[in-house]
Design an enzyme around this catalytic site. Sequence first.
Site, PDB file in Angstrom:
ATOM      1  N   GLU A  36       5.184  16.481   1.557  1.00 41.00           N
ATOM      2  CA  GLU A  36       4.460  16.553   0.281  1.00 41.00           C
ATOM      3  C   GLU A  36       3.417  15.449   0.186  1.00 41.00           C
ATOM      4  O   GLU A  36       2.310  15.666  -0.316  1.00 41.00           O
ATOM      5  CB  GLU A  36       5.436  16.470  -0.896  1.00 41.00           C
ATOM      6  CG  GLU A  36       4.805  16.797  -2.221  1.00 41.00           C
ATOM      7  CD  GLU A  36       4.254  18.212  -2.293  1.00 41.00           C
ATOM      8  OE1 GLU A  36       3.059  18.356  -2.674  1.00 41.00           O
ATOM      9  OE2 GLU A  36       4.984  19.166  -1.991  1.00 41.00           O
ATOM     10  N   TYR A  72       0.835  -1.209   0.000  1.00 42.96           N
ATOM     11  CA  TYR A  72       0.000   0.000   0.000  1.00 42.96           C
ATOM     12  C   TYR A  72       0.867   1.255   0.000  1.00 42.96           C
ATOM     13  O   TYR A  72       0.542   2.247  -0.664  1.00 42.96           O
ATOM     14  CB  TYR A  72      -0.943   0.012   1.201  1.00 42.96           C
ATOM     15  CG  TYR A  72      -1.933  -1.126   1.222  1.00 42.96           C
ATOM     16  CD1 TYR A  72      -2.544  -1.584   0.058  1.00 42.96           C
ATOM     17  CD2 TYR A  72      -2.251  -1.759   2.408  1.00 42.96           C
ATOM     18  CE1 TYR A  72      -3.447  -2.636   0.071  1.00 42.96           C
ATOM     19  CE2 TYR A  72      -3.162  -2.817   2.442  1.00 42.96           C
ATOM     20  CZ  TYR A  72      -3.751  -3.252   1.272  1.00 42.96           C
ATOM     21  OH  TYR A  72      -4.639  -4.288   1.293  1.00 42.96           O
ATOM     22  N   LYS A 119      -5.941  23.088   2.856  1.00 43.46           N
ATOM     23  CA  LYS A 119      -4.971  23.029   1.760  1.00 43.46           C
ATOM     24  C   LYS A 119      -3.811  23.999   1.995  1.00 43.46           C
ATOM     25  O   LYS A 119      -2.654  23.653   1.751  1.00 43.46           O
ATOM     26  CB  LYS A 119      -5.646  23.324   0.423  1.00 43.46           C
ATOM     27  CG  LYS A 119      -6.533  22.201  -0.064  1.00 43.46           C
ATOM     28  CD  LYS A 119      -7.087  22.542  -1.430  1.00 43.46           C
ATOM     29  CE  LYS A 119      -7.768  21.360  -2.072  1.00 43.46           C
ATOM     30  NZ  LYS A 119      -8.097  21.594  -3.473  1.00 43.46           N
ATOM     31  N   TYR A 162       9.191  16.655  -8.685  1.00 41.38           N
ATOM     32  CA  TYR A 162      10.331  17.578  -8.622  1.00 41.38           C
ATOM     33  C   TYR A 162      11.134  17.358  -7.345  1.00 41.38           C
ATOM     34  O   TYR A 162      12.371  17.329  -7.370  1.00 41.38           O
ATOM     35  CB  TYR A 162       9.858  19.036  -8.680  1.00 41.38           C
ATOM     36  CG  TYR A 162       9.019  19.382  -9.885  1.00 41.38           C
ATOM     37  CD1 TYR A 162       9.184  18.746 -11.120  1.00 41.38           C
ATOM     38  CD2 TYR A 162       8.026  20.344  -9.799  1.00 41.38           C
ATOM     39  CE1 TYR A 162       8.401  19.061 -12.219  1.00 41.38           C
ATOM     40  CE2 TYR A 162       7.236  20.670 -10.897  1.00 41.38           C
ATOM     41  CZ  TYR A 162       7.431  20.030 -12.097  1.00 41.38           C
ATOM     42  OH  TYR A 162       6.661  20.346 -13.179  1.00 41.38           O
TER      43      TYR A 162
END
Length: 124
Positions: A71, A18, A96, A35
């Site tokens: 990230e 997973y 966000k 990136y």
Amino acid sequence: MIITKATGFARFYHATRYSIKGIRAAYVNEPAFRYESWAALAMLPAAFWVAQSGLQLGLLISTLLLVLIMELLNTAIEAVVDRAGTEFNTLAGLAKDLGSAAVLFSLLITALIWGGILFDRLTG
């Protein structure tokens, strides 16, 4: 009906699968993760040259992983928020933005640690 979860090695095996699936999804769908992954791969050999001790090497590599972790978490937050709905919501936007801020701070931590260790290497 009783559902039993895998235990022992089977659980580890499935959890690893997973995790790899999640990393692959982030790499395919998130340009920022791509990136940052390539930057981490490029900086990894430099860490071995820059570090003057095992502790420094650990710190340098840890910062590269920290950025990737942040990230991934930011991407997870965005996915959940987007799943909840497409209409504007102040809390969704805040979630966000906070995820993005976490990534920014991880990048700053990376720059500070790499800069400090580079400074020591070049002046010491």
